[in-house]
Design a protein around this motif. Structure first.
Motif, PDB file in Angstrom:
ATOM      1  N   ILE A 245      10.996  46.784  33.266  1.00 21.64           N
ATOM      2  CA  ILE A 245      11.716  45.547  33.008  1.00 21.64           C
ATOM      3  C   ILE A 245      11.738  44.726  34.107  1.00 21.64           C
ATOM      4  N   PHE A 246      12.253  45.100  35.183  1.00 20.10           N
ATOM      5  CA  PHE A 246      12.229  44.466  36.353  1.00 20.10           C
ATOM      6  C   PHE A 246      11.042  43.799  36.896  1.00 20.10           C
ATOM      7  N   TRP A 247      10.057  44.567  36.675  1.00 17.25           N
ATOM      8  CA  TRP A 247       8.499  44.062  36.986  1.00 17.25           C
ATOM      9  C   TRP A 247       8.263  42.863  36.125  1.00 17.25           C
ATOM     10  N   SER A 248       8.207  42.925  34.728  1.00 18.11           N
ATOM     11  CA  SER A 248       8.161  41.869  33.973  1.00 18.11           C
ATOM     12  C   SER A 248       8.939  40.554  34.279  1.00 18.11           C
ATOM     13  N   SER A 249      10.158  40.814  34.417  1.00 13.92           N
ATOM     14  CA  SER A 249      11.054  39.842  34.754  1.00 13.92           C
ATOM     15  C   SER A 249      10.733  39.114  36.091  1.00 13.92           C
ATOM     16  N   VAL A 250      10.411  39.687  36.903  1.00 11.64           N
ATOM     17  CA  VAL A 250      10.209  39.015  38.036  1.00 11.64           C
ATOM     18  C   VAL A 250       8.893  38.124  37.943  1.00 11.64           C
ATOM     19  N   SER A 251       7.985  38.892  37.285  1.00 10.64           N
ATOM     20  CA  SER A 251       6.847  37.965  37.289  1.00 10.64           C
ATOM     21  C   SER A 251       6.867  36.628  36.184  1.00 10.64           C
ATOM     22  N   ALA A 252       7.713  36.895  35.248  1.00  9.88           N
ATOM     23  CA  ALA A 252       7.861  35.781  34.492  1.00  9.88           C
ATOM     24  C   ALA A 252       8.655  34.754  35.156  1.00  9.88           C
ATOM     25  N   SER A 253       9.837  35.108  35.727  1.00 12.10           N
ATOM     26  CA  SER A 253      10.669  34.097  36.499  1.00 12.10           C
ATOM     27  C   SER A 253       9.865  33.309  37.575  1.00 12.10           C
ATOM     28  N   ARG A 254       9.115  33.891  37.968  1.00  9.99           N
ATOM     29  CA  ARG A 254       8.191  33.160  39.158  1.00  9.99           C
ATOM     30  C   ARG A 254       7.094  32.148  38.580  1.00  9.99           C
ATOM     31  N   LEU A 255       6.648  32.597  37.407  1.00 10.43           N
ATOM     32  CA  LEU A 255       5.868  31.533  36.622  1.00 10.43           C
ATOM     33  C   LEU A 255       6.375  30.494  36.161  1.00 10.43           C
ATOM     34  N   PHE A 256       7.857  30.712  35.702  1.00  7.37           N
ATOM     35  CA  PHE A 256       8.562  29.521  35.194  1.00  7.37           C
ATOM     36  C   PHE A 256       9.081  28.634  36.188  1.00  7.37           C
ATOM     37  N   VAL A 257       9.460  29.186  37.391  1.00  8.08           N
ATOM     38  CA  VAL A 257       9.832  28.544  38.591  1.00  8.08           C
ATOM     39  C   VAL A 257       8.800  27.588  39.123  1.00  8.08           C
ATOM     40  N   ALA A 258       7.539  28.014  38.996  1.00  5.42           N
ATOM     41  CA  ALA A 258       6.349  27.319  39.283  1.00  5.42           C
ATOM     42  C   ALA A 258       5.883  26.102  38.684  1.00  5.42           C
ATOM     43  N   VAL A 259       6.571  26.234  37.384  1.00  3.22           N
ATOM     44  CA  VAL A 259       6.454  25.192  36.335  1.00  3.22           C
ATOM     45  C   VAL A 259       7.512  24.265  36.494  1.00  3.22           C
ATOM     46  N   SER A 260       8.691  24.282  36.754  1.00  2.00           N
ATOM     47  CA  SER A 260       9.879  23.582  36.935  1.00  2.00           C
ATOM     48  C   SER A 260       9.779  23.206  38.345  1.00  2.00           C
ATOM     49  N   GLY A 261       9.415  23.800  39.357  1.00  2.00           N
ATOM     50  CA  GLY A 261       9.497  23.420  40.831  1.00  2.00           C
ATOM     51  C   GLY A 261      10.495  23.694  41.627  1.00  2.00           C
ATOM     52  N   ASP A 262      11.642  24.254  41.112  1.00  4.01           N
ATOM     53  CA  ASP A 262      12.900  24.547  41.433  1.00  4.01           C
ATOM     54  C   ASP A 262      13.054  26.157  41.982  1.00  4.01           C
ATOM     55  N   LYS A 263      12.795  26.471  43.135  1.00  3.73           N
ATOM     56  CA  LYS A 263      12.666  28.104  43.358  1.00  3.73           C
ATOM     57  C   LYS A 263      14.319  28.634  43.414  1.00  3.73           C
ATOM     58  N   GLU A 264      15.086  27.804  43.620  1.00  2.00           N
ATOM     59  CA  GLU A 264      16.489  28.158  43.596  1.00  2.00           C
ATOM     60  C   GLU A 264      16.953  28.930  42.162  1.00  2.00           C
ATOM     61  N   GLN A 265      16.085  28.490  41.077  1.00  2.00           N
ATOM     62  CA  GLN A 265      16.627  28.718  39.727  1.00  2.00           C
ATOM     63  C   GLN A 265      16.046  30.356  39.382  1.00  2.00           C
ATOM     64  N   GLN A 266      15.297  30.769  40.318  1.00  2.00           N
ATOM     65  CA  GLN A 266      14.494  31.853  39.690  1.00  2.00           C
ATOM     66  C   GLN A 266      15.802  33.164  39.357  1.00  2.00           C
ATOM     67  N   PRO A 267      16.776  33.472  40.073  1.00  2.00           N
ATOM     68  CA  PRO A 267      17.634  34.497  39.667  1.00  2.00           C
ATOM     69  C   PRO A 267      18.161  34.223  38.358  1.00  2.00           C
ATOM     70  N   LEU A 268      18.731  33.035  38.134  1.00  2.00           N
ATOM     71  CA  LEU A 268      19.153  32.524  36.868  1.00  2.00           C
ATOM     72  C   LEU A 268      18.310  32.646  35.646  1.00  2.00           C
ATOM     73  N   ILE A 269      16.844  32.186  36.082  1.00  2.00           N
ATOM     74  CA  ILE A 269      15.825  32.346  34.927  1.00  2.00           C
ATOM     75  C   ILE A 269      15.373  33.944  34.834  1.00  2.00           C
ATOM     76  N   ALA A 270      15.481  34.798  35.789  1.00  2.86           N
ATOM     77  CA  ALA A 270      15.195  36.032  35.683  1.00  2.86           C
ATOM     78  C   ALA A 270      16.149  37.011  34.808  1.00  2.86           C
ATOM     79  N   TYR A 271      17.361  36.443  34.659  1.00  2.00           N
ATOM     80  CA  TYR A 271      18.370  37.215  33.881  1.00  2.00           C
ATOM     81  C   TYR A 271      18.035  37.013  32.541  1.00  2.00           C
TER      82      TYR A 271
END
Length: 255
Positions: A214-240
């Motif tokens: 679960i942690f592995w998939s969440s980190v990978s998905a949140s990083r890809l979503f942050v790459a699209v949005s361009g806001d790296k500070e939102q990665q913990p919020l998207i990872a939840y």
């Protein structure tokens, strides 16, 4: 008596034919026949044409065109490969798989927003969803194809709504982009499901592997979503919310 009548009729017929005023005593029919008999055919006696030497002229009509000309014409009608016609790009699929398997990597092509949003393929996510359902079927789970399809659709729509609300620039996320990223990040869970075919995952070891997955998939998905949005500070919020999504799939695998 009959012969006499026929001879008189013939004499009367020929006497009634029109006479040629230029040549008395000769009818028009006799004049045309004499002119046709005296007419001679005129042949072309051009000595320049007759003396031409045709042996010096090569038979140009029999010379075939070079193969290069046919090859150039054939290149115009070359069709793209079959996989590209089906909108399946193997290099793009391999790049995203490597990005999911190594979430702690450096900057790569998968971190480019245009690369992720432009022509976001769904061939990989569909394949991994089918493999997950197939592994659950082999493991004897009650939840397989129908459950995977329904949960995947609900998770994609919920994540699309959350990401649209969390980003300032509207329209940067599309439903296909969200489904593509969530589907590719199922790879660790698919690996866990194949392990569950041979090993029972309801024990301590299985629960520990489930947390890691679960942690592995969440980190990978949140990083890809942050790459699209361009806001790296939102990665913990998207990872939840990503952890909640992949937690549902993991529960199907473990129990």
């Amino acid at each position: 008596m009959g012969d006499y009548i026929n001879s008189n009729q013939n004499d009367f017929y020929w006497s009634q034919q029109p006479q040629n005023p230029q040549m008395p005593g000769q009818t028009y029919y006799e004049q045309d026949y004499n002119q046709f008999q005296n007419q001679q055919l005129e042949f072309n006696t051009n000595t320049d044409y007759a003396n031409q030497n045709f042996a010096n002229y090569p038979p140009q009509m029999l010379i075939p065109e070079p193969y290069e000309n046919f090859q150039k014409e054939g290149d115009e009608f070359d069709e793209p490969p079959f996989l590209e016609e089906m909108e399946i790009y193997p290099d793009r699929i391999l790049e995203k798989i490597l990005a999911v398997l190594n979430p702690l990597r450096g900057h790569s092509l998968a971190d480019d927003a245009e690369y992720l949003t432009k022509e976001s393929d769904l061939a990989g996510p569909v394949f991994f969803c089918i493999m997950l359902a197939f592994s659950l079927f082999l493991a004897g789970k009650n939840a397989h194809f129908g459950y995977i399809y329904g949960i995947t659709m609900i998770c994609c729509m919920v994540m699309y709504s959350l990401l649209s609300l969390m980003t300032d620039t509207g329209g940067i996320f599309s439903l296909s982009t969200v489904a593509s990223i969530l589907g590719y990040c199922l790879i660790p869970i698919v690996g866990l499901s194949f392990i569950g075919i041979f090993v029972k995952l309801s024990g301590p070891i299985g629960l520990g592997l489930a947390v890691v997955v679960i942690f592995w998939s969440s980190v990978s998905a949140s990083r890809l979503f942050v790459a699209v949005s361009g806001d790296k500070e939102q990665q913990p919020l998207i990872a939840y919310p990503c952890m909640l999504v992949y937690g549902v799939f993991t529960l199907l695998v473990v129990f």
